[in-house]
Scaffold this motif. Structure first.
Motif, short mmCIF file in Angstrom:
data_model
loop_
_atom_site.label_atom_id
_atom_site.label_comp_id
_atom_site.label_asym_id
_atom_site.label_seq_id
_atom_site.Cartn_x
_atom_site.Cartn_y
_atom_site.Cartn_z
N GLY A 1 29.36 44.10 45.80
CA GLY A 1 28.94 44.70 47.17
C GLY A 1 29.48 43.54 48.06
N THR A 2 30.33 42.70 47.92
CA THR A 2 30.57 41.67 48.71
C THR A 2 32.10 42.01 49.17
OG1 THR A 2 31.99 40.31 47.21
CG2 THR A 2 29.54 39.96 47.49
N GLY A 3 32.63 43.22 48.59
CA GLY A 3 34.33 43.20 49.00
C GLY A 3 35.20 42.28 48.34
N LYS A 4 34.77 41.35 47.56
CA LYS A 4 35.55 40.27 47.02
C LYS A 4 35.88 40.90 45.27
CE LYS A 4 33.78 36.24 49.09
NZ LYS A 4 32.96 34.85 48.90
N THR A 5 36.84 40.64 45.02
CA THR A 5 37.36 40.94 43.46
C THR A 5 37.94 40.05 42.87
OG1 THR A 5 38.08 43.01 42.43
CG2 THR A 5 39.45 42.27 44.18
N ALA A 6 37.83 40.13 41.63
CA ALA A 6 38.65 39.07 40.69
C ALA A 6 40.04 39.58 40.70
CB ALA A 6 38.21 39.12 39.31
N THR A 7 41.17 38.60 40.84
CA THR A 7 42.32 39.01 40.73
C THR A 7 42.67 39.89 39.34
OG1 THR A 7 43.19 36.90 39.56
CG2 THR A 7 43.23 36.94 41.90
N PRO A 8 43.71 40.48 39.37
CA PRO A 8 43.87 41.36 38.16
C PRO A 8 43.96 40.47 36.97
CG PRO A 8 45.04 42.37 39.67
CD PRO A 8 44.51 41.04 40.48
N GLU A 9 44.57 39.29 37.06
CA GLU A 9 44.92 38.54 36.05
C GLU A 9 43.46 37.62 35.50
OE1 GLU A 9 48.44 39.20 38.38
OE2 GLU A 9 46.60 38.36 39.11
N ASP A 10 42.62 37.22 36.54
CA ASP A 10 41.65 36.73 36.29
C ASP A 10 40.51 37.70 35.50
OD1 ASP A 10 42.02 34.25 37.25
OD2 ASP A 10 40.99 34.66 38.99
N ALA A 11 40.58 39.13 35.96
CA ALA A 11 39.77 39.91 35.26
C ALA A 11 40.26 40.41 34.01
CB ALA A 11 39.87 41.26 36.26
N GLU A 12 41.68 40.27 33.86
CA GLU A 12 42.09 40.81 32.51
C GLU A 12 41.73 39.51 31.50
OE1 GLU A 12 44.28 41.66 29.01
OE2 GLU A 12 43.50 42.76 30.65
N ALA A 13 41.90 38.38 32.19
CA ALA A 13 41.26 37.29 31.23
C ALA A 13 40.13 37.35 30.57
CB ALA A 13 41.61 35.66 31.89
N ILE A 14 39.05 37.60 31.35
CA ILE A 14 37.77 37.90 31.03
C ILE A 14 37.56 39.14 30.09
CG2 ILE A 14 35.26 38.27 31.60
CD1 ILE A 14 36.02 35.35 32.16
N HIS A 15 38.25 39.96 30.27
CA HIS A 15 38.11 41.41 29.44
C HIS A 15 38.73 41.01 28.02
CE1 HIS A 15 37.32 43.45 33.17
NE2 HIS A 15 37.15 44.37 32.38
N LYS A 16 39.71 40.28 28.03
CA LYS A 16 40.45 39.81 26.76
C LYS A 16 39.57 39.05 26.00
CE LYS A 16 44.70 38.06 24.86
NZ LYS A 16 45.95 37.59 24.89
N PHE A 17 38.90 38.01 26.92
CA PHE A 17 37.79 37.01 26.18
C PHE A 17 36.84 37.90 25.48
CE2 PHE A 17 33.86 34.97 26.23
CZ PHE A 17 34.01 33.94 25.49
N CYS A 18 36.06 38.95 26.41
CA CYS A 18 35.30 39.76 25.79
C CYS A 18 35.37 40.32 24.40
CB CYS A 18 34.60 40.69 26.92
SG CYS A 18 33.74 39.76 28.19
#
Length: 129
Positions: free
Chosen positions: A53-70
């Motif tokens: 709800g903040t309008g902030k989002t992870a960069t695609p690269e940061d989001a991918e890094a966490i998804h890959k880690f998970c």
């Protein structure tokens, strides 16, 4: 019943370099006792708390890094087949302007859309991606 398990870190955790540790703890605790068979009905949504709800989002690269880690962590908890079959969505303020880049990442399987789903003109472009 289908389950969407939301995980994610606070901004202070991310800034301290602890995002992976927080997500690992959440996955371990929340999936304790869940069988391989039951995992077929579980979708993971990585939704960093600082992006809700903040309008902030992870960069695609940061989001991918966490998804890959998970995905790798799920493989450790279960096996590679379960990890490969688990849907892992991004839920941190996905919107029309960032959906294409987020959804292009190999480990991001979709979006958990919040506010952008409330109006057709903001939701339709995401669906088209």
């Amino acid at each position: 019943m289908e389950v969407v398990l939301c995980i994610g870190e606070l901004l202070s955790d991310r800034e301290a370099g602890n995002a992976e540790q927080v997500c690992a703890f959440q996955l371990s605790a929340d999936l304790a006792g869940v069988t391989e068979e039951q995992m077929k009905k579980v979708t993971i949504a990585y939704e960093p708390v600082w992006a809700i709800g903040t309008g902030k989002t992870a960069t695609p690269e940061d989001a991918e890094a966490i998804h890959k880690f998970c995905r790798n962590y799920i493989a450790k908890l279960y096996n590679q087949k379960v990890a490969d079959e688990t849907i892992i969505q991004y839920g941190g303020s996905m919107k029309a302007s960032n959906a294409k880049d987020l959804l292009a990442q190999p480990d991001i399987d979709g979006g958990l859309i919040g506010g952008a789903s409330l109006k057709a003109d903001t939701f339709e472009p995401i669906c088209n991606e």
